[in-house]
Design an enzyme around this catalytic site. Structure first.
Site, PDB file in Angstrom:
ATOM      1  N   SER A  56      13.715  30.167  16.309  1.00  0.00           N
ATOM      2  CA  SER A  56      12.266  30.099  16.920  1.00  0.00           C
ATOM      3  C   SER A  56      12.330  30.114  18.220  1.00  0.00           C
ATOM      4  O   SER A  56      11.345  30.432  18.957  1.00  0.00           O
ATOM      5  CB  SER A  56      11.453  29.103  16.319  1.00  0.00           C
ATOM      6  OG  SER A  56      11.904  27.754  16.505  1.00  0.00           O
ATOM      7  N   HIS A  96      10.398  23.029  20.207  1.00  0.00           N
ATOM      8  CA  HIS A  96       9.450  24.147  20.779  1.00  0.00           C
ATOM      9  C   HIS A  96       9.016  23.776  22.253  1.00  0.00           C
ATOM     10  O   HIS A  96       9.359  22.578  22.461  1.00  0.00           O
ATOM     11  CB  HIS A  96       8.366  24.213  19.800  1.00  0.00           C
ATOM     12  CG  HIS A  96       8.653  25.095  18.536  1.00  0.00           C
ATOM     13  ND1 HIS A  96       7.630  25.119  17.702  1.00  0.00           N
ATOM     14  CD2 HIS A  96       9.654  25.688  18.277  1.00  0.00           C
ATOM     15  CE1 HIS A  96       8.391  26.005  16.688  1.00  0.00           C
ATOM     16  NE2 HIS A  96       9.471  26.349  16.910  1.00  0.00           N
ATOM     17  N   ASP A 122       1.810  26.381  17.054  1.00  0.00           N
ATOM     18  CA  ASP A 122       2.363  25.575  15.957  1.00  0.00           C
ATOM     19  C   ASP A 122       1.307  24.833  15.210  1.00  0.00           C
ATOM     20  O   ASP A 122       1.619  24.054  14.115  1.00  0.00           O
ATOM     21  CB  ASP A 122       3.343  24.460  16.420  1.00  0.00           C
ATOM     22  CG  ASP A 122       4.625  25.230  16.870  1.00  0.00           C
ATOM     23  OD1 ASP A 122       4.958  26.151  16.630  1.00  0.00           O
ATOM     24  OD2 ASP A 122       5.162  24.453  17.837  1.00  0.00           O
TER      25      ASP A 122
END
EC number: 3.4.21.89
Length: 179
Positions: A56, A96, A122
């Site tokens: 990701s 992230h 998210d």
């Protein structure tokens, strides 16, 4: 044959040598734990080293990259910074990038994250009804990385037999090694 050689080596050891090897193994394990706890104190992070488990964050980080984290309370969170956070109800932390910051009038800061390689933010990952993360959710912030070193950890989690084989071989090496 490896297993027969190992048994012969153990039989040839007297009790004192065997106790010494077991003690040596215990010291290796306790030293590793002390180093880990020391890193926790120095970095301010409950987990100073993490492995990227998914794609990701590509192209910034790839699956298997090893990240070094810090989590100093006095450092403000900034847009564009890469954070590692935990979500209530999920065991594995997520790596992230901070997408947006929302600062309330009382000084509380909330922020939104997104994986570089993900199409959406998210909010779908957060717990039910949660739209922003808070500073308490942060495990650490990425300060450096070593590419692909963590792939061994991923292999050990994906293939438990591989993990047990590696642990067995390491234990065997410590017991048989006589220096």
């Amino acid at each position: 044959m490896l297993s027969l050689d190992f048994l012969d080596d153990v039989r040839r050891m007297n009790k004192r040598q065997l106790y010494y090897q077991v003690l040596n193994f215990g010291m290796i394990v306790s030293s590793a734990l002390m180093i880990w706890k020391g890193l926790m104190v120095v970095t301010g992070s409950e987990s100073p080293i993490v492995v990227v488990l998914s794609g990701s964050m590509e192209p910034a980080f790839h699956r298997g990259d090893l990240l070094f984290l810090t989590n100093r309370i006095e450092d403000p969170i900034r847009v564009g910074e890469i954070v590692v956070f935990r979500i209530e109800g999920r065991e594995i932390p997520i790596v992230h990038r901070v997408l947006k910051i929302h600062e309330k009038q009382n000084g509380d800061i909330k922020f939104l994250t997104k994986g570089d390689n993900n199409a959406v933010d998210d909010r779908g990952l957060y717990k039910q009804g949660q739209h922003w993360l808070e500073k308490k959710d942060v495990v650490g912030r990425a300060r450096g990385f070593v590419p692909y070193i963590g792939i061994v950890t991923i292999l050990m989690n994906d293939y438990p037999k591989f993990k047990y084989a590696v642990l067995f071989l390491l234990g065997l090496f410590v017991l048989v090694h006589r220096e």
